[in-house]
Design an enzyme around this catalytic site. Structure first.
Site, PDB file in Angstrom:
ATOM      1  N   SER A 100     -37.107  48.122  -1.436  1.00 36.07           N
ATOM      2  CA  SER A 100     -37.842  47.123  -1.145  1.00 36.07           C
ATOM      3  C   SER A 100     -37.574  45.795  -1.687  1.00 36.07           C
ATOM      4  O   SER A 100     -36.314  45.316  -1.601  1.00 36.07           O
ATOM      5  CB  SER A 100     -39.297  47.330  -1.268  1.00 36.07           C
ATOM      6  N   HIS A 125     -37.098  47.517   3.835  1.00 33.16           N
ATOM      7  CA  HIS A 125     -38.197  47.294   4.996  1.00 33.16           C
ATOM      8  C   HIS A 125     -38.992  46.049   4.875  1.00 33.16           C
ATOM      9  O   HIS A 125     -38.682  45.130   4.217  1.00 33.16           O
ATOM     10  CB  HIS A 125     -39.099  48.564   4.450  1.00 33.16           C
TER      11      HIS A 125
END
Length: 204
Positions: A100, A125
């Site tokens: 992330s 993501h």
């Protein structure tokens, strides 16, 4: 969370012994370690260290070691912007995982100086959020998270040299990569087994 004792290092100086916690000792060698989820408190500490190291020597690289599952988008962007703001180049090294916002910071290191060890795991993501409240407030929050998503995708595309369309597709769900795949993707520049050679001061 169980208590983990902080290791200390004792050094001999002309004034006698001096002890440092391990992170302060690493800071003397221009090493910043990001080994937790990213929130405002963590970001403030990392930012302070980057600014301090710039004031100590604006021409010598800083090494940012990352083993983080990610966290707050705004906190991560604050670290990222500081990495771009300071004069020293910030080399990024992934140990364990960079997921992330951790992966975002890994990719945001100085070009040619972004590394991962062979067994590292990298994941990108889209930003996540859960909202409550009146419908109009939820709509405002949804539009804001879409704005942040577009901004993050633009920055990732710039650092990876991937087409924006591919970044948008790949970040739609959790996208995991090993170190070699992350190199092919453009998130890092090299997979390393040994520590990179120390960077000398830039030529004047």
């Amino acid at each position: 969370m169980p208590y983990i004792p902080m290791p200390y290092v004792v050094e001999q100086t002309h004034r006698g012994e001096r002890s440092y916690d391990i992170y302060s000792r690493l800071l003397k060698d221009r090493i910043v370690f990001l080994g937790t989820p990213i929130d405002d408190d963590v970001a403030n500490v990392v930012i302070a260290q980057l600014l301090f190291l710039e004031s100590e020597d604006p021409d010598k690289d800083i090494s940012l070691y990352i083993n983080s599952p990610g966290g707050s988008v705004t906190s991560g962007l604050a670290i990222y912007d500081t990495m771009q703001y300071v004069k020293p180049q910030v080399s990024t090294i992934c140990l364990g995982q960079a997921a992330s916002m951790g992966a975002f910071l890994l990719a945001g290191g100085a070009a040619g100086k972004r590394f991962a060890v062979p067994n590292a795991r990298i994941m990108i993501h889209q930003p996540m959020g859960g909202f409550q409240g009146q419908a109009t407030d939820i709509d405002i929050q949804a539009r804001e998270i879409l704005r942040l998503k577009a901004k993050l995708n633009d920055i990732l595309a710039k650092h990876t040299k991937q087409p924006l369309e591919r970044i948008e597709k790949d970040t739609d769900r959790d996208y995991f990569m090993g170190a070699g795949e992350a190199k092919e993707y453009g998130l890092i520049d090299e997979v390393i087994v040994h520590k990179p050679k120390a960077t000398e001061k830039k030529a004047q």
